[in-house]
Write a protein that holds these residues in place. Structure first.
Motif, PDB file in Angstrom:
ATOM      1  N   ALA A  11       7.753  -1.339  -2.886  1.00 22.87           N
ATOM      2  CA  ALA A  11       7.620  -1.768  -4.279  1.00 22.87           C
ATOM      3  C   ALA A  11       8.587  -2.913  -4.584  1.00 22.87           C
ATOM      4  O   ALA A  11       8.241  -3.855  -5.322  1.00 22.87           O
ATOM      5  CB  ALA A  11       7.880  -0.588  -5.217  1.00 22.87           C
ATOM      6  N   HIS A  12       9.781  -2.849  -4.005  1.00 18.01           N
ATOM      7  CA  HIS A  12      10.738  -3.944  -4.200  1.00 18.01           C
ATOM      8  C   HIS A  12      10.242  -5.214  -3.514  1.00 18.01           C
ATOM      9  O   HIS A  12      10.368  -6.315  -4.066  1.00 18.01           O
ATOM     10  CB  HIS A  12      12.111  -3.543  -3.664  1.00 18.01           C
ATOM     11  N   LEU A  13       9.672  -5.073  -2.324  1.00 15.26           N
ATOM     12  CA  LEU A  13       9.108  -6.238  -1.642  1.00 15.26           C
ATOM     13  C   LEU A  13       7.997  -6.880  -2.468  1.00 15.26           C
ATOM     14  O   LEU A  13       7.857  -8.110  -2.481  1.00 15.26           O
ATOM     15  CB  LEU A  13       8.572  -5.834  -0.268  1.00 15.26           C
ATOM     16  N   GLU A  14       7.198  -6.070  -3.128  1.00 15.41           N
ATOM     17  CA  GLU A  14       6.150  -6.612  -3.997  1.00 15.41           C
ATOM     18  C   GLU A  14       6.747  -7.519  -5.065  1.00 15.41           C
ATOM     19  O   GLU A  14       6.203  -8.591  -5.373  1.00 15.41           O
ATOM     20  CB  GLU A  14       5.376  -5.468  -4.666  1.00 15.41           C
ATOM     21  N   ARG A  15       7.860  -7.095  -5.634  1.00 12.59           N
ATOM     22  CA  ARG A  15       8.508  -7.921  -6.652  1.00 12.59           C
ATOM     23  C   ARG A  15       9.065  -9.202  -6.041  1.00 12.59           C
ATOM     24  O   ARG A  15       8.954 -10.284  -6.630  1.00 12.59           O
ATOM     25  CB  ARG A  15       9.614  -7.116  -7.334  1.00 12.59           C
ATOM     26  N   LEU A  16       9.650  -9.092  -4.860  1.00  9.34           N
ATOM     27  CA  LEU A  16      10.215 -10.277  -4.206  1.00  9.34           C
ATOM     28  C   LEU A  16       9.132 -11.299  -3.856  1.00  9.34           C
ATOM     29  O   LEU A  16       9.387 -12.508  -3.869  1.00  9.34           O
ATOM     30  CB  LEU A  16      10.957  -9.867  -2.929  1.00  9.34           C
ATOM     31  N   LEU A  17       7.938 -10.814  -3.518  1.00  7.17           N
ATOM     32  CA  LEU A  17       6.865 -11.697  -3.056  1.00  7.17           C
ATOM     33  C   LEU A  17       5.941 -12.171  -4.169  1.00  7.17           C
ATOM     34  O   LEU A  17       5.060 -12.998  -3.916  1.00  7.17           O
ATOM     35  CB  LEU A  17       6.038 -10.976  -1.981  1.00  7.17           C
ATOM     36  N   ALA A  18       6.123 -11.673  -5.362  1.00  9.33           N
ATOM     37  CA  ALA A  18       5.249 -12.072  -6.469  1.00  9.33           C
ATOM     38  C   ALA A  18       5.326 -13.577  -6.700  1.00  9.33           C
ATOM     39  O   ALA A  18       6.401 -14.135  -6.922  1.00  9.33           O
ATOM     40  CB  ALA A  18       5.644 -11.324  -7.740  1.00  9.33           C
ATOM     41  N   GLY A  19       4.190 -14.249  -6.604  1.00 11.16           N
ATOM     42  CA  GLY A  19       4.130 -15.690  -6.833  1.00 11.16           C
ATOM     43  C   GLY A  19       4.689 -16.520  -5.707  1.00 11.16           C
ATOM     44  O   GLY A  19       4.887 -17.732  -5.871  1.00 11.16           O
ATOM     45  N   ARG A  20       4.953 -15.925  -4.553  1.00  9.81           N
ATOM     46  CA  ARG A  20       5.529 -16.649  -3.426  1.00  9.81           C
ATOM     47  C   ARG A  20       4.603 -16.597  -2.220  1.00  9.81           C
ATOM     48  O   ARG A  20       3.950 -15.578  -1.966  1.00  9.81           O
ATOM     49  CB  ARG A  20       6.888 -16.048  -3.018  1.00  9.81           C
ATOM     50  N   ALA A  21       4.578 -17.694  -1.479  1.00 12.02           N
ATOM     51  CA  ALA A  21       3.782 -17.715  -0.252  1.00 12.02           C
ATOM     52  C   ALA A  21       4.462 -16.909   0.846  1.00 12.02           C
ATOM     53  O   ALA A  21       3.788 -16.240   1.642  1.00 12.02           O
ATOM     54  CB  ALA A  21       3.565 -19.157   0.204  1.00 12.02           C
ATOM     55  N   TRP A  22       5.807 -16.988   0.925  1.00 10.86           N
ATOM     56  CA  TRP A  22       6.583 -16.288   1.940  1.00 10.86           C
ATOM     57  C   TRP A  22       7.828 -15.705   1.296  1.00 10.86           C
ATOM     58  O   TRP A  22       8.172 -16.069   0.164  1.00 10.86           O
ATOM     59  CB  TRP A  22       7.027 -17.242   3.059  1.00 10.86           C
ATOM     60  N   LEU A  23       8.493 -14.828   2.008  1.00  3.49           N
ATOM     61  CA  LEU A  23       9.810 -14.413   1.550  1.00  3.49           C
ATOM     62  C   LEU A  23      10.752 -15.611   1.580  1.00  3.49           C
ATOM     63  O   LEU A  23      10.790 -16.356   2.565  1.00  3.49           O
ATOM     64  CB  LEU A  23      10.372 -13.319   2.463  1.00  3.49           C
ATOM     65  N   VAL A  24      11.483 -15.821   0.521  1.00  2.00           N
ATOM     66  CA  VAL A  24      12.510 -16.855   0.377  1.00  2.00           C
ATOM     67  C   VAL A  24      11.909 -18.249   0.191  1.00  2.00           C
ATOM     68  O   VAL A  24      12.212 -18.932  -0.774  1.00  2.00           O
ATOM     69  CB  VAL A  24      13.504 -16.867   1.561  1.00  2.00           C
ATOM     70  N   SER A  25      11.085 -18.699   1.115  1.00  2.00           N
ATOM     71  CA  SER A  25      10.565 -20.065   1.088  1.00  2.00           C
ATOM     72  C   SER A  25       9.071 -20.060   0.797  1.00  2.00           C
ATOM     73  O   SER A  25       8.352 -19.145   1.184  1.00  2.00           O
ATOM     74  CB  SER A  25      10.817 -20.749   2.431  1.00  2.00           C
ATOM     75  N   ASP A  26       8.583 -21.117   0.132  1.00  2.00           N
ATOM     76  CA  ASP A  26       7.150 -21.282  -0.094  1.00  2.00           C
ATOM     77  C   ASP A  26       6.527 -22.245   0.899  1.00  2.00           C
ATOM     78  O   ASP A  26       5.314 -22.470   0.878  1.00  2.00           O
ATOM     79  CB  ASP A  26       6.885 -21.789  -1.522  1.00  2.00           C
ATOM     80  N   THR A  27       7.320 -22.825   1.773  1.00  3.46           N
ATOM     81  CA  THR A  27       6.794 -23.838   2.683  1.00  3.46           C
ATOM     82  C   THR A  27       6.550 -23.330   4.093  1.00  3.46           C
ATOM     83  O   THR A  27       5.633 -23.800   4.777  1.00  3.46           O
ATOM     84  CB  THR A  27       7.758 -25.043   2.752  1.00  3.46           C
TER      85      THR A  27
END
Length: 235
Positions: A144-160
């Motif tokens: 569930a926490h990972l879902e929040r971290l990944l919301a609106g993101r292509a990847w964890l941390v970076s979008d590129t």
């Protein structure tokens, strides 16, 4: 000398370091440890590098041992600054990477440990059910926490591009469904990123290495080295 990673099978978290090495483009070799083979885990050359008999373990390009997944992944990112594995120290992106990687390396990884303990228990051990319940709760809370971290993101941390955090995510999140702890369908952001990672050549290479089948490297893989040779290379 070339960097050498000691990894274990099956389904070890050292999978992450294999993928990161592929992404890095650095020249490297691999040494395989069979986790279910006591002789492999207690090989003198392996114990000389890591007396705890744990993987991953890295012999760096200087011949120095480096232990623990998080330290190894950060080391690889620092040695390959053009690979998008990490970020410059002191930047907000670096802080976010450290935060996410720490969560994966501690909270998320540890969430699975009660399930592994239950799997090793004898059938009459009544504690196994309690351990499994603990694992189900902890793994789903972490997802569930990972879902929040990944919301609106292509990847964890970076979008590129995927970073070392994504490599560690791929190594650990794959345990959830085989252990029947969670359904990734309930976590669409995580499932989306994991599906994208499974198409990545570095991740596919790491799977092939674990499975012991021909693996096509797009990085600097120079082949396997026998455990007997490790002590000669350690500094």
């Amino acid at each position: 000398m070339e960097t050498t990673l000691i990894y274990s099978v099956p389904f070890g978290c050292s999978f992450a370091a294999i993928a990161a090495l592929e992404w890095s483009g650095l020249p490297y070799r691999l040494a395989r440890v069979e986790a279910r083979d006591p002789a492999s885990k207690r090989h003198p050359a392996f114990l000389a590098i890591n007396p705890l008999s744990q993987t991953p373990a890295l012999l760096t390009h200087t011949g120095a041992p480096l232990l623990e997944s998080m330290a190894i992944l950060l080391h690889l990112a620092a040695r390959a600054p053009g690979s998008n594995l990490g970020f410059a120290q002191g930047t907000p992106e670096y802080d976010r990477l450290n935060s996410v990687l720490s969560f994966l390396h501690t909270t998320f990884h540890a969430a699975f440990m009660p399930a592994f303990q239950a799997a090793r228990a004898v059938p009459e051990d009544a504690r196994a059910g309690v351990w499994r319940e603990m694992a189900v709760e902890k793994v789903n809370k972490s997802l569930a926490h990972l879902e929040r971290l990944l919301a609106g993101r292509a990847w964890l941390v970076s979008d590129t591009a995927p970073t070392i955090a994504n490599a560690y995510l791929a190594a650990t999140a794959r345990w959830a469904e085989p252990l029947q702890l969670a359904s990734l369908a309930d976590y669409p952001n995580t499932a989306r990123v994991l599906a994208a990672l499974e198409l990545d050549p570095g991740i596919r290479f790491a799977h092939a290495i674990e499975d012991g089948v021909p693996a096509a490297s797009r990085g600097g893989f120079l082949g396997h080295v026998a455990l007997d040779q490790l002590a000669q290379n350690a500094g």
